[in-house]
Every structure is written in C-alpha cells, then in structure tokens.
Design an enzyme around this catalytic site. Structure first.
Site, PDB file in Angstrom:
ATOM      1  N   GLY A 207     -23.567   4.973  -1.529  1.00 27.03           N
ATOM      2  CA  GLY A 207     -24.660   5.593  -2.264  1.00 27.03           C
ATOM      3  C   GLY A 207     -24.293   6.907  -2.930  1.00 27.03           C
TER       4      GLY A 207
ATOM      5  N   TYR B 270       0.850  -1.193   0.000  1.00 32.51           N
ATOM      6  CA  TYR B 270       0.000   0.000   0.000  1.00 32.51           C
ATOM      7  C   TYR B 270       0.886   1.243   0.000  1.00 32.51           C
ATOM      8  CZ  TYR B 270      -3.886  -3.098   1.403  1.00 32.51           C
ATOM      9  OH  TYR B 270      -4.836  -4.098   1.468  1.00 32.51           O
TER      10      TYR B 270
END
Length: 309
Positions: free
Chosen positions: A215, A57
């Site tokens: 969302g 990472y």
C-alpha cells in the site's frame, strides 16, 4: 510462527519464509550487505526457517549472504535455491548452457560452494519457458542429485500448468514455486488444485505483488536506476493495481496491515506450504513474519477481496 509440511516431503517449513532476491542488489535498487544480513537474522529470530535464493540473484551475491546466515546453524534452516535462468544462453561451443545433466549439476555444485554447504534442501529449476532439451537435462540431474543425497527435494519455478505436469510425469516433483497473490490469482483454477491433489508443495513468490500490496505506492511513485520496477508508472496495469489496492485497504484494521492481510490471503489456500516475501530491512522482515500470527480472514474480508478479482 506456524509451520507446515512442504507437500509430501518430510520437510517442515515456516509458513512465512524469506525471499532473498532483493538482497542480491541487482534488481531492486542498491542494498547494504550488513542491513541485508540483519534482515535475515531478524526473520530467523522470529521463527522463519525457510530461506529462498537463486544463483542469478546478484550473480551469486545473494547465495553468499545466505551462506553467512546459515553458518553454524545449517541443520536448523531450510535452504532453497534455483538454477537455470540463464538457459537462453549458449556456451562457447554453441551448446545450451543447461543442455546436459552434467551442466545442471555443475551449476548446482557452484551454488553449493557459494552457500558453503554440502547439500541443499530444495533445488528448483529456474527456467521460465519450456525448452525440451534443457527440461530433460534438469529432470535427469534431479534424479542423480537425489540419489547422491545432495538434495532433499526438487522443484520447478513456473506457473505453466503443462510444464509442471511434464516435470511431474513420473511423480518426482516435490515443490513448485509460483507467483500468487490477491492481485494475481491465475493459478487457482488448475495449478493449485493439481499441486494439492499430488502432494506437491507450493512455494509462493510475489505474495505482495513486488511491493504493491504494502500500500506504499501511489500515482506519483518513482523507482530509481537499477530497479526492475522503474517503468511501472508508465504501465496501465500498474494504475489498475493501485485502484484495486484502494479497495483492499478495507482489510486494514488495528490487528493487521495491508501486507499482512495479503499474506494471510495466500496462506488461506490449503495447497500453500510457504510464502516468501522479500525484505531489505529487519523492520520489513518483522512485518512479514507477523502475518503468521494474524487472525484468519473473515467472510467480510473475503467479500472485499472478491471485489478486485
């Protein structure tokens, strides 16, 4: 924040952890180290004790940031990291990078240095495919690291059922890190029942489907350079996922957001020990942590979820 045991180990983990992939800055767009540290600090202040990172990472950047977080409170936090994703490469002598236990241990020691610690709570094999030579090297290295007291628990990051069983053939697997969410339930049929049966802790990555279950995405969403999601809008599965999210918005109410409902779904499964959503900001971290205190899913909620299975 509620806590759970990591499988059969004695390690107590917060049921919401902190996934530190995004703060590496090499896959999810640009990040600010100060902001990343504030995000982790916020999570810890709100009860998170499980921090997950990996050597790849940000080419070690994420581990170095985690080192700053844990300095002065190492024993209060459960640190998880991974090695092995570079397994498809070969060294200058033509040997697989992780072809021998000594090479796995070398990668492990490099993670220790970046993390500024002398032990790791949970060390995962980060290979995503079954390469026999390197798999055996990891299994042997795991045994040595445990004997030497360098790790408290070991695991593998994969959803491949055969691979998991192979790693656990002598009963030495403590944890599995796997992709699981409302939108990706493939592990429910075989993998999760096996983990529960054998007392193997399940660490869930992708519980928000890489942001889709917040969302906030729509058909016109674009992603910038350096973001692994850049080509998603061209994919048919992305449009399908957005349509499913519209149905799942029926889970939203005054007590929870869509992302919190998605996290509660993951935590609903008895095999799960901890979910590790990522966060780039303190606000995102707080939103994730709050899912631990949200009400359990009702029969009506589960009915909505069943529509998108």
């Amino acid at each position: 924040m509620f806590t759970r045991k990591l499988g059969k180990t004695k390690i107590e983990v917060s049921e919401i952890g902190f996934g530190a992939w995004a703060i590496g800055g090499d896959a999810w767009g640009p990040v600010d180290d100060g902001q990343s540290l504030r995000a982790m600090e916020a999570a810890v202040e709100l009860g998170v004790n499980f921090i997950d990172t990996a050597d790849v990472y940000g080419d070690g950047r994420s581990e170095q940031l985690v080192a700053k977080l844990i300095e002065g409170r190492r024993n209060e936090l459960v640190v998880s990291t991974k090695g092995g994703l570079m397994g498809h490469h070969r060294d200058p002598n033509g040997e697989p990078v992780y072809g021998r236990p000594a090479k796995v241990i070398e990668a492990f020691e490099n993670s220790l240095k970046r993390l500024g610690t002398d032990y790791i709570d949970v060390y995962f094999c980060h290979l995503w495919w079954d390469k026999q030579e390197e798999t055996e090297a990891f299994i042997e290295a795991f045994k040595q690291l445990k004997r030497d007291g360098k790790v408290r628990a070991v695991g593998v990051s994969t959803e491949n059922f055969d691979y998991i069983k192979h790693f656990n053939r002598e009963g030495g697997l403590d944890a599995v890190q796997l992709d699981y969410s409302v939108l990706n339930r493939s592990v429910e049929s075989e993998v999760l029942p096996y983990l529960e049966q054998h007392g193997i802790g399940a660490v869930v990555r992708g519980p928000l489907r890489m942001g889709i279950l917040t969302g906030k995405f729509h058909e016109g969403t674009t992603f910038g350079e350096g973001d692994i999601r850049r080509n998603w809008p061209k994919e048919t599965w992305f449009a399908d996922s957005l349509a499913k999210v519209e149905t799942l918005k029926g889970l939203v109410n005054e007590e929870r957001t869509l992302s919190q409902a998605a996290l509660r779904f993951v935590l609903n499964h008895p095999a799960i020990s901890v979910a590790i959503p990522g966060a780039k900001t303190a606000e995102q971290a707080a939103q994730n942590v709050s899912a631990s205190a949200r009400p359990l899913l009702s029969d009506e909620d589960l009915s909505i979820i069943a529509r998108v299975k």
